[in-house]
Write a protein that holds these residues in place. Structure first.
Motif, mmCIF file in Angstrom:
data_model
loop_
_atom_site.group_PDB
_atom_site.id
_atom_site.type_symbol
_atom_site.label_atom_id
_atom_site.label_comp_id
_atom_site.label_asym_id
_atom_site.label_seq_id
_atom_site.Cartn_x
_atom_site.Cartn_y
_atom_site.Cartn_z
ATOM 1 N N THR A 166 -7.034 8.387 -5.837
ATOM 2 C CA THR A 166 -5.825 7.751 -6.503
ATOM 3 C C THR A 166 -5.825 6.530 -6.616
ATOM 4 O O THR A 166 -5.830 5.899 -5.588
ATOM 5 C CB THR A 166 -4.431 8.532 -5.997
ATOM 6 N N PRO A 167 -5.713 5.780 -7.806
ATOM 7 C CA PRO A 167 -5.609 4.305 -7.828
ATOM 8 C C PRO A 167 -4.437 3.902 -7.240
ATOM 9 O O PRO A 167 -3.120 4.799 -7.401
ATOM 10 C CB PRO A 167 -5.743 4.087 -9.376
ATOM 11 N N VAL A 168 -4.404 2.837 -6.629
ATOM 12 C CA VAL A 168 -2.940 2.283 -6.033
ATOM 13 C C VAL A 168 -2.485 1.209 -6.862
ATOM 14 O O VAL A 168 -3.148 0.490 -7.608
ATOM 15 C CB VAL A 168 -3.250 1.296 -4.614
ATOM 16 N N THR A 169 -1.303 1.559 -7.221
ATOM 17 C CA THR A 169 -0.524 0.680 -8.227
ATOM 18 C C THR A 169 0.034 -0.510 -7.484
ATOM 19 O O THR A 169 0.986 -0.257 -6.737
ATOM 20 C CB THR A 169 0.398 1.397 -9.173
ATOM 21 N N PRO A 170 0.029 -1.769 -7.808
ATOM 22 C CA PRO A 170 0.564 -2.705 -6.855
ATOM 23 C C PRO A 170 1.861 -2.786 -7.473
ATOM 24 O O PRO A 170 2.353 -2.390 -8.426
ATOM 25 C CB PRO A 170 -0.013 -4.141 -7.382
ATOM 26 N N ILE A 171 2.843 -3.240 -6.134
ATOM 27 C CA ILE A 171 4.322 -3.136 -6.404
ATOM 28 C C ILE A 171 4.753 -4.491 -6.904
ATOM 29 O O ILE A 171 4.039 -5.495 -6.625
ATOM 30 C CB ILE A 171 5.098 -3.027 -4.969
ATOM 31 N N ARG A 172 5.655 -4.564 -7.915
ATOM 32 C CA ARG A 172 5.997 -5.846 -8.728
ATOM 33 C C ARG A 172 7.239 -6.193 -8.292
ATOM 34 O O ARG A 172 8.226 -5.558 -7.856
ATOM 35 C CB ARG A 172 5.904 -5.710 -10.179
#
Length: 172
Positions: A166-172
């Protein structure tokens, strides 16, 4: 496809014939006792030779690719053989993971093969045609460089799942 661990090997002396094992403890550094001794000849420049020669701590091969290769699997020196693979499907596995029990193995890239594949593991004679064949039929790459994402114990016969992480989405 139903995938399984079809074979396991440990190579105490890198580049030499390994030993068949029934189970392996996978640690962040690979299989304990694997490729721990390196033999250097006089042609190797002094000052280097420290650290590991392999790209990552594990090498994973598949039965489909080994069948296509058509030679003794020991020429490839894999740690893990995955059974139940159709043909050259391993070529699509880069970036995926193998889940085996609680262990997770990350598959990085196809392994560029070296002249060690030309050495017969029993006779210690060289056949340069082996490497030429790997270059011609497989673009010089066969089997997969791998690392341990999550340690665990794997055994011959264990079920294996091929998973796209699962790709990790960076926290903004």
């Amino acid at each position: 496809m139903a995938l399984t661990i079809a074979g396991l090997w440990r190579y105490p002396v890198t580049s030499l014939a390994g030993e068949v094992i029934d189970e392996a403890k996978l640690t962040p550094h690979g299989i304990p006792g694997d490729r721990m001794v390196y033999v250097r000849g006089p042609e190797v420049a002094s000052g280097g030779g420290t650290g590991l020669f392999d790209i990552l701590p594990l090498l994973v091969a598949t039965d489909g690719a080994v069948a296509s290769f058509g030679r003794d699997i020991r020429r490839l020196r894999p740690n893990i053989l995955i059974g139940g693979v159709d043909g050259m499907a391993e070529r699509e596995w880069e970036g995926k993971e193998l889940h085996v029990g609680t262990a997770v193995i990350g598959l990085h890239s196809l392994r560029g093969r070296c002249p060690m594949t030309t050495v017969d593991p029993d006779l210690i004679t060289r056949d340069p045609e082996v490497l030429r064949d790997i270059g011609a039929r497989f673009g010089g790459k066969l089997a997969l460089n791998a690392w341990i994402v999550r340690p665990g114990v794997v055994r011959v016969g264990d079920a294996v799942q091929l998973v796209a992480p699962t790709p990790v989405t960076p926290i903004r």
